[in-house]
Write a protein that holds these residues in place. Structure first.
Motif, PDB file in Angstrom:
ATOM      1  N   ASP B  86      25.512 -67.499 -92.958  1.00 54.80           N
ATOM      2  CA  ASP B  86      25.342 -68.564 -93.939  1.00 54.80           C
ATOM      3  C   ASP B  86      25.899 -69.913 -93.477  1.00 54.80           C
ATOM      4  OD1 ASP B  86      27.939 -67.759 -94.100  1.00 54.80           O
ATOM      5  OD2 ASP B  86      28.070 -67.876 -96.278  1.00 54.80           O
ATOM      6  N   GLN B  87      26.515 -69.947 -92.310  1.00 53.50           N
ATOM      7  CA  GLN B  87      27.047 -71.215 -91.810  1.00 53.50           C
ATOM      8  C   GLN B  87      26.303 -71.694 -90.572  1.00 53.50           C
ATOM      9  OE1 GLN B  87      29.438 -73.032 -93.272  1.00 53.50           O
ATOM     10  NE2 GLN B  87      29.404 -71.522 -94.914  1.00 53.50           N
ATOM     11  N   ALA B  88      25.407 -70.846 -90.084  1.00 51.81           N
ATOM     12  CA  ALA B  88      24.772 -71.155 -88.799  1.00 51.81           C
ATOM     13  C   ALA B  88      23.985 -72.460 -88.845  1.00 51.81           C
ATOM     14  CB  ALA B  88      23.872 -69.995 -88.394  1.00 51.81           C
ATOM     15  N   LYS B  89      23.241 -72.686 -89.938  1.00 55.93           N
ATOM     16  CA  LYS B  89      22.413 -73.893 -90.034  1.00 55.93           C
ATOM     17  C   LYS B  89      23.301 -75.147 -89.965  1.00 55.93           C
ATOM     18  CE  LYS B  89      18.546 -76.224 -91.347  1.00 55.93           C
ATOM     19  NZ  LYS B  89      18.967 -77.506 -91.822  1.00 55.93           N
ATOM     20  N   SER B  90      24.411 -75.136 -90.729  1.00 57.07           N
ATOM     21  CA  SER B  90      25.310 -76.295 -90.718  1.00 57.07           C
ATOM     22  C   SER B  90      25.870 -76.529 -89.325  1.00 57.07           C
ATOM     23  CB  SER B  90      26.486 -76.089 -91.671  1.00 57.07           C
ATOM     24  OG  SER B  90      26.051 -75.580 -92.869  1.00 57.07           O
ATOM     25  N   LYS B  91      26.212 -75.436 -88.662  1.00 61.23           N
ATOM     26  CA  LYS B  91      26.792 -75.547 -87.325  1.00 61.23           C
ATOM     27  C   LYS B  91      25.778 -76.168 -86.355  1.00 61.23           C
ATOM     28  CE  LYS B  91      29.744 -73.785 -84.021  1.00 61.23           C
ATOM     29  NZ  LYS B  91      31.159 -74.018 -83.879  1.00 61.23           N
ATOM     30  N   TYR B  92      24.543 -75.710 -86.456  1.00 58.04           N
ATOM     31  CA  TYR B  92      23.492 -76.287 -85.608  1.00 58.04           C
ATOM     32  C   TYR B  92      23.297 -77.769 -85.955  1.00 58.04           C
ATOM     33  CZ  TYR B  92      21.572 -71.971 -83.477  1.00 58.04           C
ATOM     34  OH  TYR B  92      21.374 -70.837 -82.730  1.00 58.04           O
ATOM     35  N   ASP B  93      23.285 -78.082 -87.265  1.00 59.15           N
ATOM     36  CA  ASP B  93      23.063 -79.473 -87.692  1.00 59.15           C
ATOM     37  C   ASP B  93      24.120 -80.405 -87.106  1.00 59.15           C
ATOM     38  OD1 ASP B  93      20.740 -79.261 -89.192  1.00 59.15           O
ATOM     39  OD2 ASP B  93      21.804 -78.634 -90.996  1.00 59.15           O
ATOM     40  N   VAL B  94      25.384 -79.978 -87.243  1.00 63.01           N
ATOM     41  CA  VAL B  94      26.476 -80.806 -86.713  1.00 63.01           C
ATOM     42  C   VAL B  94      26.335 -80.945 -85.200  1.00 63.01           C
ATOM     43  CG1 VAL B  94      28.982 -80.919 -86.381  1.00 63.01           C
ATOM     44  CG2 VAL B  94      28.069 -80.245 -88.583  1.00 63.01           C
ATOM     45  N   ALA B  95      25.996 -79.838 -84.555  1.00 66.34           N
ATOM     46  CA  ALA B  95      25.870 -79.858 -83.090  1.00 66.34           C
ATOM     47  C   ALA B  95      24.736 -80.787 -82.648  1.00 66.34           C
ATOM     48  CB  ALA B  95      25.642 -78.444 -82.574  1.00 66.34           C
ATOM     49  N   ILE B  96      23.631 -80.772 -83.389  1.00 63.81           N
ATOM     50  CA  ILE B  96      22.498 -81.633 -83.020  1.00 63.81           C
ATOM     51  C   ILE B  96      22.884 -83.103 -83.207  1.00 63.81           C
ATOM     52  CG2 ILE B  96      20.153 -82.341 -83.697  1.00 63.81           C
ATOM     53  CD1 ILE B  96      19.594 -79.337 -84.243  1.00 63.81           C
ATOM     54  N   GLN B  97      23.532 -83.381 -84.340  1.00 64.88           N
ATOM     55  CA  GLN B  97      23.918 -84.773 -84.600  1.00 64.88           C
ATOM     56  C   GLN B  97      24.934 -85.297 -83.596  1.00 64.88           C
ATOM     57  OE1 GLN B  97      24.958 -85.455 -88.754  1.00 64.88           O
ATOM     58  NE2 GLN B  97      23.350 -84.040 -89.331  1.00 64.88           N
ATOM     59  N   SER B  98      25.791 -84.393 -83.123  1.00 60.12           N
ATOM     60  CA  SER B  98      26.825 -84.851 -82.188  1.00 60.12           C
ATOM     61  C   SER B  98      26.472 -84.519 -80.739  1.00 60.12           C
ATOM     62  CB  SER B  98      28.169 -84.216 -82.564  1.00 60.12           C
ATOM     63  OG  SER B  98      28.022 -82.818 -82.579  1.00 60.12           O
ATOM     64  N   GLY B 320       8.227 -67.179 -92.189  1.00 63.48           N
ATOM     65  CA  GLY B 320       8.635 -67.506 -90.825  1.00 63.48           C
ATOM     66  C   GLY B 320       9.308 -66.349 -90.134  1.00 63.48           C
ATOM     67  N   VAL B 321       9.377 -66.467 -88.833  1.00 60.12           N
ATOM     68  CA  VAL B 321      10.002 -65.408 -88.040  1.00 60.12           C
ATOM     69  C   VAL B 321      11.345 -65.893 -87.522  1.00 60.12           C
ATOM     70  CG1 VAL B 321       7.918 -64.208 -87.294  1.00 60.12           C
ATOM     71  CG2 VAL B 321       8.673 -66.236 -86.061  1.00 60.12           C
ATOM     72  N   ILE B 322      12.053 -64.981 -86.920  1.00 60.23           N
ATOM     73  CA  ILE B 322      13.305 -65.367 -86.258  1.00 60.23           C
ATOM     74  C   ILE B 322      12.922 -65.709 -84.825  1.00 60.23           C
ATOM     75  CG2 ILE B 322      15.511 -64.477 -85.394  1.00 60.23           C
ATOM     76  CD1 ILE B 322      14.102 -63.418 -88.720  1.00 60.23           C
ATOM     77  N   CYS B 323      13.299 -66.888 -84.391  1.00 61.80           N
ATOM     78  CA  CYS B 323      12.799 -67.350 -83.084  1.00 61.80           C
ATOM     79  C   CYS B 323      13.926 -67.722 -82.126  1.00 61.80           C
ATOM     80  CB  CYS B 323      11.944 -68.583 -83.209  1.00 61.80           C
ATOM     81  SG  CYS B 323      11.323 -69.029 -84.753  1.00 61.80           S
ATOM     82  N   LEU B 324      13.507 -67.919 -80.907  1.00 66.52           N
ATOM     83  CA  LEU B 324      14.431 -68.326 -79.849  1.00 66.52           C
ATOM     84  C   LEU B 324      14.014 -69.712 -79.375  1.00 66.52           C
ATOM     85  CD1 LEU B 324      14.114 -64.897 -78.117  1.00 66.52           C
ATOM     86  CD2 LEU B 324      16.289 -65.777 -78.943  1.00 66.52           C
ATOM     87  N   SER B 325      14.977 -70.609 -79.293  1.00 67.67           N
ATOM     88  CA  SER B 325      14.648 -71.988 -78.904  1.00 67.67           C
ATOM     89  C   SER B 325      15.593 -72.483 -77.825  1.00 67.67           C
ATOM     90  CB  SER B 325      14.774 -72.915 -80.112  1.00 67.67           C
ATOM     91  OG  SER B 325      13.733 -72.684 -81.008  1.00 67.67           O
ATOM     92  N   VAL B 326      15.104 -73.479 -77.089  1.00 65.73           N
ATOM     93  CA  VAL B 326      15.960 -74.169 -76.117  1.00 65.73           C
ATOM     94  C   VAL B 326      16.244 -75.545 -76.711  1.00 65.73           C
ATOM     95  CG1 VAL B 326      16.087 -75.129 -73.792  1.00 65.73           C
ATOM     96  CG2 VAL B 326      14.946 -72.941 -74.169  1.00 65.73           C
ATOM     97  N   PHE B 327      17.477 -76.004 -76.579  1.00 68.63           N
ATOM     98  CA  PHE B 327      17.836 -77.286 -77.178  1.00 68.63           C
ATOM     99  C   PHE B 327      17.646 -78.438 -76.190  1.00 68.63           C
ATOM    100  CE2 PHE B 327      19.522 -74.241 -80.046  1.00 68.63           C
ATOM    101  CZ  PHE B 327      19.399 -74.851 -81.289  1.00 68.63           C
ATOM    102  N   ASN B 328      17.246 -79.549 -76.770  1.00 67.06           N
ATOM    103  CA  ASN B 328      16.894 -80.729 -75.978  1.00 67.06           C
ATOM    104  C   ASN B 328      18.039 -81.216 -75.109  1.00 67.06           C
ATOM    105  OD1 ASN B 328      14.802 -82.313 -75.365  1.00 67.06           O
ATOM    106  ND2 ASN B 328      14.713 -83.396 -77.305  1.00 67.06           N
ATOM    107  N   ASN B 329      19.237 -80.967 -75.582  1.00 67.86           N
ATOM    108  CA  ASN B 329      20.427 -81.466 -74.902  1.00 67.86           C
ATOM    109  C   ASN B 329      20.815 -80.618 -73.691  1.00 67.86           C
ATOM    110  OD1 ASN B 329      22.388 -83.470 -75.042  1.00 67.86           O
ATOM    111  ND2 ASN B 329      23.870 -82.047 -75.909  1.00 67.86           N
ATOM    112  N   SER B 330      20.128 -79.503 -73.516  1.00 63.34           N
ATOM    113  CA  SER B 330      20.501 -78.572 -72.449  1.00 63.34           C
ATOM    114  C   SER B 330      20.325 -79.213 -71.075  1.00 63.34           C
ATOM    115  CB  SER B 330      19.638 -77.316 -72.534  1.00 63.34           C
ATOM    116  OG  SER B 330      19.854 -76.518 -71.390  1.00 63.34           O
ATOM    117  N   LYS B 331      21.302 -78.976 -70.232  1.00 63.31           N
ATOM    118  CA  LYS B 331      21.195 -79.500 -68.867  1.00 63.31           C
ATOM    119  C   LYS B 331      20.571 -78.446 -67.952  1.00 63.31           C
ATOM    120  CE  LYS B 331      24.789 -82.989 -69.035  1.00 63.31           C
ATOM    121  NZ  LYS B 331      25.614 -82.747 -70.226  1.00 63.31           N
ATOM    122  N   HIS B 332      20.367 -77.257 -68.510  1.00 61.15           N
ATOM    123  CA  HIS B 332      19.763 -76.179 -67.709  1.00 61.15           C
ATOM    124  C   HIS B 332      18.611 -75.549 -68.484  1.00 61.15           C
ATOM    125  CE1 HIS B 332      23.182 -76.548 -65.056  1.00 61.15           C
ATOM    126  NE2 HIS B 332      23.977 -76.430 -66.098  1.00 61.15           N
TER     127      HIS B 332
END
Lengths: 277, 448
Positions: B86-98, B320-332
């Protein structure tokens, strides 16, 4: 006489007994659930005592879920946070009580006002600040956050306790040759013990239960704290009630043990803080 | 004397600060902030992977799969970070913003557009086109990911699905002499027959609290067989007469054949009502399979995954399904895609879903032995592999959809259950609001 006695029993003990039941029952139920097998927990009819008591939920929570790490991480964060909160709040409380300076009222108002700011509002700016300082993912970040968020209330509380120590005692110490700092250490601090315990207790509860920032700032399961561990047992589709109850009991251990030991100071402290301002 | 005290205080401060420094770490491991996401001393590339659903089962299986991946790819190490669901979305949101996102992670499909709008996700079309196992993916899910994205790009690969499921208690049905239901009309008939209030058994448990309207939305489209959320003029189909008819029937069950407490039920309470034997049936999804298995025992409950619609069709309503994504900020990103594609391939996807009791989004995994042995997953697999199955994807990609559910629809649904509002009034208003949101989405997001 007899009538008086029964009235006392009715007015004093019966309400106390009811309130005690309200307080004790959830704890009893958590303990009961924690030693039940998962299949027995939701089974009907409800069992008030486990048919086959097990400790597997505790083993599961401690070893597999990771409470062995979370517990000590929480202790580490709390010890440092509470230590600094007490030191700083004693100093701030003393200054607010004994000194007259410009902006004292505004500062007091600010201490009150900042408590109205929801923590979540400060999440992103704080995250960015800590990230630029390379503190994200460290316990130091949590200690700093805890100190920041707990201090305003603790300072106000401590101000009341310092105010309850008569100034004349410090003056007497000064006449006897003590400097101000010696007066504080040798006269004020020993008299502040109930206040320190009270402030420490409030700070400890806040730090021990802190979840939001711990969740957002920590990125390593080895560094997670107890509240995160408890959350990890609540899935979207199901809850492992037995393990969660065991985790909750483990999480309660430190605050309960501490409060049991410190309660005499706490009661004195609370009443002192309540009447002096 | 004064000097000694000052020196003592300074020394004490220095001591405390040195201990204090021990609290700090050397890196913000787990995210892509400055110190993370680097090549390790032995020349290995470390990537971070966030799991949006931390529990014992997920942690164990991911750790096993990471070990296997690292053995196959000795130059890559994976840092696994489990997050409470229940906290994962917030954690991702903060991580994306920062800009401290992990390299890759597990997300829900319905989060995808939120993250894509903030430019948090990396489009994977180029990576997928060169991936030799891309044909193993189930087309309807992969197409749904592409079709629901705001710019037509593929931001994720599907890992597993939570298929809407009607769970029923076999013991109660046996006692009432009833076969497993195959249509919604049978379900409504069975609800009355299985209710035994004297013994504390209700025919059904409705989710009346948090998340209720989304659950109802799935029921409505499964019942009607409608697969388009909007008609050609952009008007929402949620107030179709068949939906009104269904909702009316459902609301009339409340407090007659359901517990009164259903009015505040979130999913956990509803699942507990079923697992404790209080409710003979609930409508949830296949995600709660493990919980039912552990509490009721494998032989004591059944799942009706493919209830026939009013049009006699098999409609899979998907949020929707549960998916796997790569984040734009990734250096690899290459290494991150290598890892998520490893997780989506036959072996890993099968391993994960067998443990979770959920439905793989990999065609080959659907043919595995364990799928045939697990009744609900087998039924879901048969449905997914059936070419006649139609997919009705809920409009979760429309901006404001979740806020509407969370802030308005769930609360108003309680009024329908309590009889303060008719099903038609409720659905008409829902349709108006959804039509409005879709128009805004098309004008402001898609056309942009």
């Amino acid at each position: 006489m007899r009538e008086k006695k029964s009235t006392i029993i009715f007015l004093r003990w019966v309400p106390l007994l009811i309130i005690t039941c309200f307080v004790i029952f959830p704890i009893y139920w958590a303990i009961n659930t924690s030693i039940k097998q998962e299949s027995e927990i939701l089974k009907k009819p409800i069992t008030y005592f486990p048919k086959m008591p097990v400790i597997s939920n505790y083993v599961e929570a401690w070893t597999n879920i990771g409470f062995d790490k979370y517990f000590f991480n929480s202790i580490k964060v709390c010890v440092f946070s509470v230590t600094f909160i007490i030191i700083i709040s004693v100093m701030v409380g003393y200054a607010l009580t004994r000194y007259k300076f410009k902006g004292k009222g505004a500062f007091l108002g600010m201490l009150l006002a900042v408590q109205f700011i929801p923590a979540a509002v400060m999440m992103v700016p704080l995250f960015n600040t800590f990230n630029s300082m390379n503190l994200v993912g460290t316990h130091l970040a949590l200690v700093l956050i805890n100190i920041t968020f707990q201090l305003p209330f603790c300072c106000i509380l401590m101000r009341g306790f310092v105010g309850s120590v008569p100034v004349v005692l410090e003056e007497a110490a000064t006449i006897d040759g003590c400097s101000r700092i010696q007066g504080v250490i040798k006269v004020v601090l020993p008299m502040l013990v109930p206040g320190i315990v009270t402030v420490g207790a409030f700070a400890l509860i806040g730090c021990w239960n802190e979840f939001l920032f711990a969740m957002m700032f920590l990125n390593d399961p080895m560094k997670y704290t107890v509240p995160i561990g408890l959350k990890m047992m609540q899935g979207e589709y199901g809850i492992h009630y037995g393990t969660m109850a065991a985790g909750a009991i483990i999480a309660m251990l430190i605050p309960v043990a501490l409060f049991a030991y410190l309660q005499k100071y706490l009661v004195t402290g609370l009443s002192a803080g309540a009447v002096k301002g | 004397m004064k000097k000694r005290i000052i020196i003592a205080i300074l020394l004490e401060c220095a001591l405390v600060m040195s201990i204090f420094a021990g609290c700090g770490g050397t890196s913000a491991s787990g995210g892509t902030s400055a110190a993370a996401n680097k090549a390790t001393a032995d020349g290995k590339t470390e990537i971070s992977f966030w799991d949006n659903y931390a529990d014992k089962t997920h942690t164990e299986i991911y750790n096993t799969m990471i070990k296997e991946f690292e053995q196959e790819n000795p130059q890559i190490t994976v840092k696994y970070v489990p997050l409470p669901s229940d906290q994962a979305k917030s954690k991702y949101d903060v991580a994306i913003q920062s800009k401290t996102t992990p390299d890759c992670g597990v997300i829900y499909q319905y989060w995808m557009n939120d993250f894509a709008v903030e430019k948090g996700l990396l489009p994977l079309d180029d990576y997928i086109s060169t991936w030799n196992k891309k044909d193993e993916m189930i087309d309807i899910f992969q197409n749904s990911i592409k079709n629901t994205s705001l710019d037509g790009k593929t931001y994720s690969i599907a890992q597993y699905a939570v298929i809407p499921t009607l769970w029923y208690n076999k013991q109660v049905f046996k006692k009432s002499g009833l076969p497993a239901p195959t249509t919604w009309d049978e379900v409504f008939a069975d609800v009355a027959k299985t209710t035994d209030k004297k013994n504390g058994v209700y025919g059904f448990s409705i989710r009346g609290g948090a998340g209720s309207s989304q659950q109802v939305e799935q029921m409505l489209y499964q019942y009607s067989g409608i697969t388009d959320m909007f008609d050609k003029s952009g008007k929402s189909t949620i107030n179709d007469p068949s939906h009104v008819e269904y909702l009316d029937k459902l609301a009339k069950l409340y407090n007659k054949y359901t517990p009164e407490s259903d009015i505040t039920n979130a999913s956990t309470e509803m699942i507990s009502a079923f697992d404790s034997g209080t409710a003979a049936m609930i409508f949830h999804n296949i995600g709660s399979y493990g919980q039912h298995r552990d509490t009721l025992g494998n032989d004591n409950f059944g799942a009706a995954v493919s209830l026939k619609s009013k049009q006699n069709t098999n409609v899979l309503v998907s949020n929707g399904v549960i998916c796997l994504s790569v984040f734009n900020n990734s250096k690899h990103p290459k290494e991150a895609f290598k890892f998520i594609s490893f997780l989506a391939e036959h072996k890993a996807d099968s391993q994960l879903n067998e443990k979770l009791g959920s439905v793989p989004c990999n065609k080959e995994a659907l043919k595995d032995d364990w799928v045939q042995k697990s009744l609900p997953v087998k039924e879901a697999a048969a449905m997914l592999l059936n070419k006649d199955t139609k997919l009705a994807t809920l409009p979760f990609n429309v901006t404001g959809y979740f806020d509407l559910h969370q802030n308005t629809l769930a609360k108003d649904f309680q009024n329908v259950l309590l009889g303060n509002e008719t099903a038609k009034q409720y659905l008409d208003r829902w349709a108006d609001q959804m039509t409005q949101l879709k128009k805004q989405y098309d004008d402001k997001v898609v056309k942009k």
